[in-house]
Design a protein around this motif. Structure first.
Motif, PDB file in Angstrom:
ATOM      1  N   LEU A  98       0.829  -1.197   0.000  1.00  7.89           N
ATOM      2  CA  LEU A  98       0.000   0.000   0.000  1.00  7.89           C
ATOM      3  C   LEU A  98       0.865   1.250   0.000  1.00  7.89           C
ATOM      4  CD1 LEU A  98      -2.791   1.354   0.185  1.00  7.89           C
ATOM      5  CD2 LEU A  98      -2.625   1.133   2.671  1.00  7.89           C
ATOM      6  N   SER A  99       1.875   1.261   0.850  1.00  3.87           N
ATOM      7  CA  SER A  99       2.768   2.418   0.934  1.00  3.87           C
ATOM      8  C   SER A  99       3.494   2.640  -0.390  1.00  3.87           C
ATOM      9  CB  SER A  99       3.781   2.201   2.063  1.00  3.87           C
ATOM     10  OG  SER A  99       4.626   3.313   2.182  1.00  3.87           O
ATOM     11  N   ALA A 100       3.966   1.569  -1.017  1.00  6.70           N
ATOM     12  CA  ALA A 100       4.666   1.687  -2.297  1.00  6.70           C
ATOM     13  C   ALA A 100       3.729   2.201  -3.389  1.00  6.70           C
ATOM     14  CB  ALA A 100       5.258   0.336  -2.702  1.00  6.70           C
ATOM     15  N   GLU A 101       2.496   1.717  -3.413  1.00  8.59           N
ATOM     16  CA  GLU A 101       1.523   2.165  -4.414  1.00  8.59           C
ATOM     17  C   GLU A 101       1.160   3.633  -4.205  1.00  8.59           C
ATOM     18  OE1 GLU A 101       0.715   0.679  -7.072  1.00  8.59           O
ATOM     19  OE2 GLU A 101       1.492  -1.307  -6.605  1.00  8.59           O
ATOM     20  N   ILE A 102       1.046   4.051  -2.947  1.00  5.45           N
ATOM     21  CA  ILE A 102       0.756   5.456  -2.652  1.00  5.45           C
ATOM     22  C   ILE A 102       1.907   6.338  -3.111  1.00  5.45           C
ATOM     23  CG2 ILE A 102       0.453   7.127  -0.779  1.00  5.45           C
ATOM     24  CD1 ILE A 102      -1.253   4.952   0.640  1.00  5.45           C
ATOM     25  N   ARG A 119      -7.273  13.705  -5.037  1.00  8.86           N
ATOM     26  CA  ARG A 119      -6.882  13.146  -6.335  1.00  8.86           C
ATOM     27  C   ARG A 119      -6.163  11.808  -6.164  1.00  8.86           C
ATOM     28  NH1 ARG A 119      -2.991  16.556 -10.016  1.00  8.86           N
ATOM     29  NH2 ARG A 119      -2.485  17.171  -7.916  1.00  8.86           N
ATOM     30  N   VAL A 120      -5.246  11.744  -5.194  1.00  8.01           N
ATOM     31  CA  VAL A 120      -4.503  10.507  -4.928  1.00  8.01           C
ATOM     32  C   VAL A 120      -5.455   9.423  -4.437  1.00  8.01           C
ATOM     33  CG1 VAL A 120      -2.702   9.453  -3.502  1.00  8.01           C
ATOM     34  CG2 VAL A 120      -2.350  11.737  -4.461  1.00  8.01           C
ATOM     35  N   MET A 121      -6.347   9.765  -3.517  1.00  5.86           N
ATOM     36  CA  MET A 121      -7.298   8.772  -2.978  1.00  5.86           C
ATOM     37  C   MET A 121      -8.231   8.256  -4.066  1.00  5.86           C
ATOM     38  SD  MET A 121      -6.678   7.993   0.119  1.00  5.86           S
ATOM     39  CE  MET A 121      -8.172   7.103   0.456  1.00  5.86           C
ATOM     40  N   LYS A 122      -8.668   9.144  -4.971  1.00  6.44           N
ATOM     41  CA  LYS A 122      -9.560   8.728  -6.038  1.00  6.44           C
ATOM     42  C   LYS A 122      -8.882   7.680  -6.922  1.00  6.44           C
ATOM     43  CE  LYS A 122     -12.231  10.374  -9.938  1.00  6.44           C
ATOM     44  NZ  LYS A 122     -12.321  11.379 -10.964  1.00  6.44           N
ATOM     45  N   PHE A 128      -7.421  -0.014  -6.948  1.00  5.46           N
ATOM     46  CA  PHE A 128      -7.321  -1.107  -5.986  1.00  5.46           C
ATOM     47  C   PHE A 128      -8.624  -1.327  -5.234  1.00  5.46           C
ATOM     48  CE2 PHE A 128      -3.098   0.725  -6.534  1.00  5.46           C
ATOM     49  CZ  PHE A 128      -2.425  -0.396  -7.003  1.00  5.46           C
ATOM     50  N   LYS A 129      -9.729  -1.188  -5.927  1.00  2.00           N
ATOM     51  CA  LYS A 129     -11.052  -1.354  -5.331  1.00  2.00           C
ATOM     52  C   LYS A 129     -11.164  -2.738  -4.657  1.00  2.00           C
ATOM     53  CE  LYS A 129     -15.742  -0.635  -6.442  1.00  2.00           C
ATOM     54  NZ  LYS A 129     -16.361   0.377  -7.219  1.00  2.00           N
ATOM     55  N   GLY A 130     -11.526  -2.709  -3.396  1.00  2.85           N
ATOM     56  CA  GLY A 130     -11.705  -3.946  -2.656  1.00  2.85           C
ATOM     57  C   GLY A 130     -10.418  -4.529  -2.113  1.00  2.85           C
ATOM     58  N   ARG A 131      -9.288  -3.939  -2.476  1.00  2.88           N
ATOM     59  CA  ARG A 131      -8.007  -4.488  -2.042  1.00  2.88           C
ATOM     60  C   ARG A 131      -7.322  -3.632  -0.994  1.00  2.88           C
ATOM     61  NH1 ARG A 131      -4.135  -5.746  -6.571  1.00  2.88           N
ATOM     62  NH2 ARG A 131      -3.185  -6.891  -4.869  1.00  2.88           N
ATOM     63  N   ASP A 133      -7.858  -0.970   2.608  1.00  2.00           N
ATOM     64  CA  ASP A 133      -8.692  -0.473   3.698  1.00  2.00           C
ATOM     65  C   ASP A 133      -8.669   1.045   3.568  1.00  2.00           C
ATOM     66  OD1 ASP A 133     -10.034   0.063   6.061  1.00  2.00           O
ATOM     67  OD2 ASP A 133      -8.272  -0.281   7.322  1.00  2.00           O
ATOM     68  N   GLY A 134      -9.823   1.625   3.289  1.00  2.00           N
ATOM     69  CA  GLY A 134      -9.910   3.055   3.039  1.00  2.00           C
ATOM     70  C   GLY A 134      -9.360   3.906   4.156  1.00  2.00           C
ATOM     71  N   ARG A 135      -9.619   3.498   5.392  1.00  2.00           N
ATOM     72  CA  ARG A 135      -9.157   4.276   6.543  1.00  2.00           C
ATOM     73  C   ARG A 135      -7.631   4.269   6.622  1.00  2.00           C
ATOM     74  NH1 ARG A 135     -12.180   2.536  11.707  1.00  2.00           N
ATOM     75  NH2 ARG A 135     -13.901   3.257  10.441  1.00  2.00           N
ATOM     76  N   ALA A 136      -7.034   3.093   6.460  1.00  2.00           N
ATOM     77  CA  ALA A 136      -5.574   2.978   6.517  1.00  2.00           C
ATOM     78  C   ALA A 136      -4.935   3.717   5.343  1.00  2.00           C
ATOM     79  CB  ALA A 136      -5.156   1.510   6.498  1.00  2.00           C
ATOM     80  N   ALA A 137      -5.555   3.608   4.166  1.00  2.00           N
ATOM     81  CA  ALA A 137      -5.032   4.297   2.993  1.00  2.00           C
ATOM     82  C   ALA A 137      -5.074   5.802   3.199  1.00  2.00           C
ATOM     83  CB  ALA A 137      -5.826   3.897   1.760  1.00  2.00           C
TER      84      ALA A 137
END
Length: 146
Positions: A98-102, A119-122, A128-131, A133-137
């Motif tokens: 997740l960190s690498a993808e962000i 923009r980044v969150m969108k 990565f829909k479903g893959r 955790d929105g809160r952690a991301a």
């Protein structure tokens, strides 16, 4: 494909008399059926995944509420139901992935501060829909853009 798998699993759970799994899958099938009535057509794979995600989110929220209220018996049942639902979701990204993808999305979008978080969150949610955790991301993106 996912809906077919849910139907097959429902039938096998019913025959095996797995009460919790039957109950969860029955509710899931009902939610999918309601969506098909609402859409006026059979939901596609992405829409079925959205329904499963919504059901899983409801279970997570219930677990949190029951735990706060000291109702461990109800929380335990919700945990069991969530485990069944997670079997129909794609595998989650690890914290490192997740960190690498962000980091990659921040570089790709040229995000420089909190004003670019949306923009980044969108993009993250689309790819990565479903893959994730929105809160952690959200917390990770916020930390990296601060």
């Amino acid at each position: 494909m996912l809906f077919e798998r849910i139907n097959k699993d429902f039938i096998s759970a019913y025959k095996a008399k797995e009460e919790v799994k039957v109950a969860v899958l029955r509710l899931l099938k009902t939610a999918i059926k309601n969506a098909s009535v609402e859409f006026g057509r059979e939901p596609d794979e992405a829409e079925v995944l959205d329904i499963v995600l919504k059901q899983a989110k409801q279970r997570r929220e219930s677990i949190e509420q029951y735990s706060k209220a000291g109702r461990d018996d109800l929380a335990d049942r919700e945990v069991a139901e969530l485990a069944i639902l997670e079997g129909y979701l794609p595998q989650r990204l690890s914290d490192e992935e997740l960190s690498a993808e962000i980091d990659a999305l921040i570089a790709e979008t040229g995000a420089e501060g909190m004003k670019d978080m949306g923009r980044v969150m969108k993009l993250l949610n689309e790819r990565f829909k479903g893959r994730i955790d929105g809160r952690a991301a959200s917390e990770t993106v916020k930390a990296k853009l601060s």
